[in-house]
Design an enzyme around this catalytic site. Structure first.
Site, PDB file in Angstrom:
ATOM      1  N   PRO A   1       0.618  -0.935   0.198  1.00 28.27           N
ATOM      2  CA  PRO A   1       0.020  -0.404  -0.169  1.00 28.27           C
ATOM      3  C   PRO A   1       1.081   1.272   0.158  1.00 28.27           C
ATOM      4  CG  PRO A   1       0.432  -1.049   2.203  1.00 28.27           C
ATOM      5  CD  PRO A   1       1.359  -1.887   1.560  1.00 28.27           C
TER       6      PRO A   1
ATOM      7  N   HIS B   1       3.655  -4.189   3.248  1.00 27.80           N
ATOM      8  CA  HIS B   1       2.598  -4.697   4.143  1.00 27.80           C
ATOM      9  C   HIS B   1       2.726  -5.876   5.110  1.00 27.80           C
ATOM     10  CE1 HIS B   1      -1.292  -3.594   5.413  1.00 27.80           C
ATOM     11  NE2 HIS B   1      -2.358  -4.125   4.002  1.00 27.80           N
TER      12      HIS B   1
END
Length: 580
Positions: free
Chosen positions: A102, A328
């Site tokens: 992300p 992540h």
């Protein structure tokens, strides 16, 4: 496999959190059947129902596995943590950019010149060092739950993995190494990427951290060194953007040379990576900045000016496109949000603390990381660049600013903003595809020791009833019928959310049962080889709410090739931002 030195399950205030619960087997199987019934054909569901009933029958395979899971719960801090980490991240062979990592997109910066950009970068590094000092001192305030069941203290362990994690690529599974050591032995250098070259910047000289002026001076030296075409080395960073097995094979080839082993050791032990990006020549709209954070624009732009294995990469573009890229696997989005907001406040909150010339030391100059490449490695670089370009070309991205209403209106209607948006996403998907699909919404289980996430399955039967009422012929349903269906769908979504955040959702439990069967060398239980289970884990719609208080936004790509990644940020007042 993850490798880390485990901490206790305490919050910073010393409160011991409970362990993640293990739901009753029958409850999980009943919920599973309810979640999938309306998503598969009737004939297939009948087969699945019979398989689930056999699995959960008294004296059946399910009871044996449940008993073993209960034993595991009693003897571990968190019975699902390693299973979940491997299944969600480490065993996944897809490339990290777009598919997994992300990003947080900072507000667009306006730099007058290169020095302005480097000054911003120096201040950002100083902010990182300040935040790291808070982490090392375990001085971060404890997070408390917001939204549903607000006020519960949350596990803080994810924060302690921000700067000391590294994800090693493997042929079949990656390894996440987390060094939970004393602050005195933590990393004292960062890696700066500039023009696809990598430089070691020591942030400590003579036992004292560099101040902002010294960091700026070092960054200026790095910029000058990167411009020397004669010393420029191949763009090794592009290898880390590849599929994990391909990168593991390339890393194996690299480590045959001592020079490369030395450079990799410095890369793998750094605190973070600072990427100084070249201008892209594109209009810096929200959507453009989002894709540039996700993949750097490919090999022709800044796609190789990255090192994706490192958990934190801070991007400062000379054209003002700035943000954070995260691996992540060590932590969730909230950690990225809290750090990003701290940095923005640090950068904008007080005047620059540039030291007087007389007090500036002259720390040792930065060092360029050296690489030895043979024709085989050159071929791997070219292949990785091609695959990155395909990833870039295959991504469609749009950032939507929705200004008609925000979360205040939704709350006024006595509805949960998160549930409202989830049901709206179901309606949008149904309008496009005339069906619902398995949907993933991440639910934090940080109320528990070492808690990460479970899944809220938002494609509920109630959501289907609502979207069918909204898309039926005009006279079929009255407005009050539709309103009732909407409230039913929102209540179902809210109830599933509460179950998930209290550790009673189904996905982690089913994964645990599957993994225990494997550990016992049992034949894979039929419930897990059933077509429905496979379909139910193909998350064509992958979603999460990532709320910020400042003007920045999070985004990520889809998790399957024919899927959507929807990250949304409901705001107060008329402004609500949705990133897809």
């Amino acid at each position: 496999m993850p490798i880390m030195e485990k901490e206790t399950g305490r919050t910073t205030v010393g409160q011991v959190l409970p362990k993640v619960p293990l739901p009753p087997l029958k409850q999980t199987l009943d919920t599973y059947l309810k979640c999938v019934q309306h998503l598969v054909k009737e004939e297939q569901f009948k087969k699945t129902k019979a398989i689930a009933e056999k699995f959960g029958a008294p004296g059946g395979v399910g009871e044996v596995l449940q008993k073993k899971l209960l034993e595991r719960r009693d003897t571990t801090t968190n019975w699902v943590y390693d299973y979940w980490l491997e299944d969600m991240y480490l065993n996944n062979r897809l490339a990290l950019p777009v598919n997994s990592s992300p990003v947080m997109v900072f507000p667009k910066q306006t730099f007058r010149d290169q020095k302005g950009a480097l000054r911003f970068a120096a201040r950002l590094v100083r902010g990182v060092l300040d935040y790291k000092a808070l982490i090392d001192a375990r001085a971060l305030p404890v997070d408390f739950a917001r939204g549903q069941l607000a006020g519960t203290p949350l596990c803080m362990e994810q924060y302690y993995r921000i700067f000391n994690s590294y994800r090693y690529p493997g042929l079949k599974t990656d390894t996440l190494k987390v060094q939970m050591k004393a602050a005195s032995s933590s990393p004292e250098h960062i890696i700066v990427a500039c023009k696809n070259q990598f430089f070691v910047l020591d942030v400590v000289a003579n036992n004292k951290q560099l101040n902002e002026t010294e960091i700026l001076s070092q960054l200026e030296k790095i910029m000058k060194m990167s411009e020397n075409a004669e010393e420029r080395l191949p763009p090794l960073g592009v290898l880390t953007s590849d599929g994990r097995t391909e990168w593991a094979q390339a890393r194996d080839a690299l480590t045959k040379d001592q020079t490369n082993r030395d450079s990799l050791a410095l890369m793998e032990s750094c605190m973070c990576v600072l990427c100084l990006d070249e201008p892209c020549g594109l209009e810096a709209r929200d959507t453009t900045r989002a894709v540039l954070m996700l993949h750097g624009g490919g090999r022709e732009k800044n796609g190789a000016n990255r090192w994706y294995d490192k958990s934190m990469q801070f991007v400062v573009g000379m054209d003002g496109v700035c943000g954070v890229v995260c691996d992540h696997s060590p932590f969730e989005g909230i950690v990225m949000v809290q750090l990003s907001e701290y940095l923005m406040k640090y950068i904008t909150g007080s005047p620059c603390k540039m030291a007087r010339a007389s007090s500036i030391r002259d720390p040792p100059p930065p060092k360029r990381l050296l690489w030895k490449c043979n024709p085989h490695i050159q071929g791997l670089l070219a292949a990785s660049g091609d695959r990155l370009q395909r990833l870039v070309d295959n991504l469609d991205m749009d950032v939507l600013n929705f200004n008609v209403y925000g979360k205040d209106l939704i709350k006024k209607l006595k509805m949960s903003p998160d549930a409202f948006i989830q049901v709206a996403l179901q309606l949008a998907f149904y309008k496009c595809n005339k069906r619902l699909v398995s949907t993933y919404e991440s639910a934090s289980i940080r109320r528990f020791q070492d808690g990460r996430v479970d899944n809220i399955r938002s494609a509920t039967p109630e959501a289907l009833a609502f979207v069918m009422s909204m898309t039926a012929e005009r006279a079929t349903f009255t407005d009050s019928d539709k309103m009732k269906q909407l409230r039913d769908a929102i209540n179902a979504q809210t109830n599933y959310t509460i179950a998930a955040i209290t550790g009673l959702a189904i996905d982690n439990h089913l994964l645990g049962l599957l993994r225990i069967a494997k550990e016992l060398n049992m034949e894979k239980p039929e419930i897990f080889s059933d077509e429905t289970y496979s379909t139910s884990n193909q998350f064509i719609l992958s979603t999460s709410q990532v709320t910020t208080t400042m003007e920045m936004f999070c985004c990520y790509g889809p998790v399957v090739p024919n899927g959507y990644g929807a990250c949304y940020n409901p705001q107060s007042g008329p402004h609500h931002l949705l990133c897809v």
